[in-house]
Motif scaffolding. Structure first.
Motif, PDB file in Angstrom:
ATOM      1  N   UNK A  65       1.398  13.924  11.453  1.00 33.01           N
ATOM      2  CA  UNK A  65       0.613  13.635  12.655  1.00 33.01           C
ATOM      3  C   UNK A  65      -0.859  13.383  12.374  1.00 33.01           C
ATOM      4  N   UNK A  66      -1.215  13.127  11.134  1.00 32.65           N
ATOM      5  CA  UNK A  66      -2.630  12.876  10.810  1.00 32.65           C
ATOM      6  C   UNK A  66      -2.974  11.410  11.058  1.00 32.65           C
ATOM      7  N   UNK A  67      -4.210  11.059  10.749  1.00 35.36           N
ATOM      8  CA  UNK A  67      -4.697   9.697  10.970  1.00 35.36           C
ATOM      9  C   UNK A  67      -3.894   8.657  10.207  1.00 35.36           C
ATOM     10  N   UNK A  68      -3.790   7.479  10.781  1.00 33.31           N
ATOM     11  CA  UNK A  68      -2.982   6.417  10.178  1.00 33.31           C
ATOM     12  C   UNK A  68      -3.857   5.500   9.340  1.00 33.31           C
ATOM     13  N   UNK A  69      -3.958   5.806   8.063  1.00 33.80           N
ATOM     14  CA  UNK A  69      -4.722   4.984   7.124  1.00 33.80           C
ATOM     15  C   UNK A  69      -3.814   4.082   6.286  1.00 33.80           C
ATOM     16  N   UNK A  70      -2.572   4.459   6.143  1.00 34.11           N
ATOM     17  CA  UNK A  70      -1.667   3.755   5.241  1.00 34.11           C
ATOM     18  C   UNK A  70      -1.272   2.343   5.680  1.00 34.11           C
ATOM     19  N   UNK A  71      -1.220   1.996   6.964  1.00 36.87           N
ATOM     20  CA  UNK A  71      -0.896   0.590   7.278  1.00 36.87           C
ATOM     21  C   UNK A  71      -1.890  -0.398   6.663  1.00 36.87           C
ATOM     22  N   UNK A  72      -3.159   0.000   6.572  1.00 42.28           N
ATOM     23  CA  UNK A  72      -4.146  -0.861   5.908  1.00 42.28           C
ATOM     24  C   UNK A  72      -3.845  -0.983   4.419  1.00 42.28           C
ATOM     25  N   UNK A  73      -3.355   0.105   3.821  1.00 42.73           N
ATOM     26  CA  UNK A  73      -3.002   0.062   2.407  1.00 42.73           C
ATOM     27  C   UNK A  73      -1.815  -0.873   2.172  1.00 42.73           C
ATOM     28  N   UNK A  74      -0.818  -0.817   3.047  1.00 43.79           N
ATOM     29  CA  UNK A  74       0.347  -1.692   2.907  1.00 43.79           C
ATOM     30  C   UNK A  74      -0.079  -3.146   3.056  1.00 43.79           C
ATOM     31  N   UNK A  75      -0.903  -3.424   4.069  1.00 47.38           N
ATOM     32  CA  UNK A  75      -1.370  -4.798   4.282  1.00 47.38           C
ATOM     33  C   UNK A  75      -2.191  -5.284   3.089  1.00 47.38           C
ATOM     34  N   UNK A  76      -3.066  -4.437   2.564  1.00 42.47           N
ATOM     35  CA  UNK A  76      -3.869  -4.814   1.398  1.00 42.47           C
ATOM     36  C   UNK A  76      -3.012  -5.084   0.172  1.00 42.47           C
ATOM     37  N   UNK A  77      -1.995  -4.259  -0.043  1.00 42.90           N
ATOM     38  CA  UNK A  77      -1.104  -4.458  -1.190  1.00 42.90           C
ATOM     39  C   UNK A  77      -0.316  -5.759  -1.036  1.00 42.90           C
ATOM     40  N   UNK A  78       0.109  -6.062   0.168  1.00 41.83           N
ATOM     41  CA  UNK A  78       0.876  -7.289   0.379  1.00 41.83           C
ATOM     42  C   UNK A  78      -0.006  -8.530   0.234  1.00 41.83           C
ATOM     43  N   UNK A  79      -1.223  -8.480   0.741  1.00 43.41           N
ATOM     44  CA  UNK A  79      -2.144  -9.611   0.579  1.00 43.41           C
ATOM     45  C   UNK A  79      -2.491  -9.794  -0.901  1.00 43.41           C
ATOM     46  N   UNK A  80      -2.734  -8.704  -1.605  1.00 44.88           N
ATOM     47  CA  UNK A  80      -3.002  -8.777  -3.041  1.00 44.88           C
ATOM     48  C   UNK A  80      -1.829  -9.364  -3.808  1.00 44.88           C
ATOM     49  N   UNK A  81      -0.614  -8.998  -3.418  1.00 43.60           N
ATOM     50  CA  UNK A  81       0.572  -9.558  -4.057  1.00 43.60           C
ATOM     51  C   UNK A  81       0.708 -11.053  -3.820  1.00 43.60           C
ATOM     52  N   UNK A  82       0.392 -11.484  -2.610  1.00 42.81           N
ATOM     53  CA  UNK A  82       0.451 -12.917  -2.293  1.00 42.81           C
ATOM     54  C   UNK A  82      -0.554 -13.689  -3.139  1.00 42.81           C
ATOM     55  N   UNK A  83      -1.764 -13.171  -3.238  1.00 41.26           N
ATOM     56  CA  UNK A  83      -2.785 -13.844  -4.043  1.00 41.26           C
ATOM     57  C   UNK A  83      -2.399 -13.843  -5.519  1.00 41.26           C
ATOM     58  N   UNK A  84      -1.890 -12.721  -6.009  1.00 32.99           N
ATOM     59  CA  UNK A  84      -1.524 -12.636  -7.431  1.00 32.99           C
ATOM     60  C   UNK A  84      -0.376 -13.574  -7.779  1.00 32.99           C
TER      61      UNK A  84
END
Length: 97
Positions: A65-84
């Motif tokens: 029930x803590x703050x939701x920081x991980x969706x940004x991490x998932x989006x960043x990892x996916x964008x990084x994968x697309x660029x790579x």
């Protein structure tokens, strides 16, 4: 004046012979290809690990029930994968211009 024309004709004929070289790989091309392959493998591995980590963190945040920081991490990892993964296509497009 005819000597200038003859020089131009000679220069053009020499250029015509040289202008169509056969492509040849540079020295150490096989080692560079191997290094690029290792870099590609590392990029794929790091992207996979980061998406797994972000997914686990997302589940932990949802459960606790803590703050939701991980969706940004998932989006960043996916964008990084697309660029790579599209880096080769991008460079081929840029260099072909």
């Amino acid at each position: 004046m005819s000597s200038i024309a003859a020089s131009v004709v000679d220069a053009v004929s020499v250029y015509a012979q040289v202008s169509d070289p056969t492509p040849e790989p540079p020295p150490l091309a096989d080692k560079i290809d191997r290094f690029v392959g290792y870099g590609t493998w590392l990029a794929i591995l790091s992207g996979t690990v980061s998406i797994i980590f972000a997914g686990a963190k997302f589940a932990w945040e949802k459960w606790s029930g803590s703050g939701m920081e991980s969706p940004k991490m998932v989006a960043g990892a996916m964008i990084g994968g697309i660029v790579a993964t599209s880096a080769g296509t991008i460079m081929n497009t840029v260099l072909a211009i």
